[in-house]
Design an enzyme around this catalytic site. Structure first.
Site, PDB file in Angstrom:
ATOM      1  N   ASP A 236       7.513 -45.907  -3.710  1.00  0.00           N
ATOM      2  CA  ASP A 236       6.111 -46.294  -3.645  1.00  0.00           C
ATOM      3  C   ASP A 236       5.353 -45.054  -3.171  1.00  0.00           C
ATOM      4  O   ASP A 236       5.734 -44.440  -2.172  1.00  0.00           O
ATOM      5  CB  ASP A 236       5.951 -47.442  -2.640  1.00  0.00           C
ATOM      6  N   ILE A 237       4.317 -44.651  -3.890  1.00  0.00           N
ATOM      7  CA  ILE A 237       3.593 -43.432  -3.497  1.00  0.00           C
ATOM      8  C   ILE A 237       2.647 -43.657  -2.319  1.00  0.00           C
ATOM      9  O   ILE A 237       2.145 -42.697  -1.754  1.00  0.00           O
ATOM     10  CB  ILE A 237       2.844 -42.778  -4.677  1.00  0.00           C
TER      11      ILE A 237
ATOM     12  N   HIS B  18       9.654 -55.018  -3.672  1.00  0.00           N
ATOM     13  CA  HIS B  18       9.544 -53.987  -2.639  1.00  0.00           C
ATOM     14  C   HIS B  18      10.823 -54.006  -1.803  1.00  0.00           C
ATOM     15  O   HIS B  18      11.223 -55.067  -1.306  1.00  0.00           O
ATOM     16  CB  HIS B  18       8.372 -54.281  -1.688  1.00  0.00           C
TER      17      HIS B  18
ATOM     18  N   HIS C 247       7.590 -56.435  -9.689  1.00  0.00           N
ATOM     19  CA  HIS C 247       8.217 -55.411  -8.855  1.00  0.00           C
ATOM     20  C   HIS C 247       8.636 -56.009  -7.525  1.00  0.00           C
ATOM     21  O   HIS C 247       7.968 -56.867  -6.969  1.00  0.00           O
ATOM     22  CB  HIS C 247       7.317 -54.195  -8.646  1.00  0.00           C
TER      23      HIS C 247
ATOM     24  N   GLU D 149      -0.721 -56.640  -6.876  1.00  0.00           N
ATOM     25  CA  GLU D 149      -1.297 -55.301  -6.977  1.00  0.00           C
ATOM     26  C   GLU D 149      -1.243 -54.742  -8.389  1.00  0.00           C
ATOM     27  O   GLU D 149      -2.198 -54.121  -8.855  1.00  0.00           O
ATOM     28  CB  GLU D 149      -0.571 -54.314  -6.041  1.00  0.00           C
ATOM     29  N   VAL D 150      -0.117 -54.898  -9.064  1.00  0.00           N
ATOM     30  CA  VAL D 150       0.106 -54.345 -10.402  1.00  0.00           C
ATOM     31  C   VAL D 150       0.640 -55.474 -11.273  1.00  0.00           C
ATOM     32  O   VAL D 150       1.569 -56.171 -10.855  1.00  0.00           O
ATOM     33  CB  VAL D 150       1.130 -53.174 -10.345  1.00  0.00           C
TER      34      VAL D 150
END
Length: 130
Positions: A29-30, A95, A93, A88-89
Site C-alpha cells: 500500500d503506498i 489488507h 483487495h 476505497e477502490v
C-alpha cells in the site's frame, strides 16, 4: 475504466510487488498504516468481495495466507491483521497489516508517507520471506 489495481497488474503504473501468480498479486500500500502494509488482489477486476466465485475467493485467502506468512517472517510484528473494507477502490483487495497493537489497523489514523526507496526496501524484505 480499469481500476488503479488493474493498472498495477498490467504494469501500466508502478507497484511495489511482493508476490504474484497467475490469479493474484500482492503489493505494498503506498499510503500504509504501518510499514509492511500489503494489499492482496485478485487479477480479475471485481468490485465486491462477495461477488467473487467461491474458488476465486478461497484462492484469494490462500494466497493472502502465503503473503502473511512472509510478512510475519520479515517484518517485526506480533501478528498480521486482515481487513476487507472495499470502499476505497472498486477492485477487491485484502489488507494485510503487521500488528504490534490494535491501533495499527485503525484506518482513521494518518497514513505513513514513505519514499519510493523505503517502499522498495520493504518490498524486497518481504519477498525474502518466501
Amino acid at each position: 475504466m480499469a481500476s488503479i489495481f488493474t493498472k498495477i497488474i498490467n504494469r501500466e503504473i508502478p507497484g511495489h510487488i511482493v508476490a504474484e501468480d497467475e490469479n493474484y498479486i500482492a503489493f505494498l500500500d503506498i499510503m500504509p498504516l504501518v510499514k509492511g502494509h500489503v494489499l492482496v488482489v485478485p487479477k480479475q477486476e471485481v468490485d465486491y468481495i462477495f461477488d467473487l466465485k467461491p474458488e476465486v475467493l478461497s484462492g484469494l485467502h490462500l494466497f493472502a495466507q502465503q503473503v502473511a506468512k512472509a510478512i510475519d517472517k520479515t517484518i517485526k510484528c506480533t501478528r498480521v491483521g486482515v481487513a476487507v473494507i472495499g470502499l476505497e477502490v472498486p477492485h477487491v483487495h485484502v489488507h494485510l497489516v503487521p500488528l504490534r497493537s490494535i491501533d495499527d489497523i485503525n484506518f482513521n489514523r494518518p497514513k505513513l508517507k514513505l519514499s519510493k526507496d523505503e517502499l522498495s526496501e520493504i518490498a524486497e524484505t518481504i519477498k525474502s520471506g518466501f
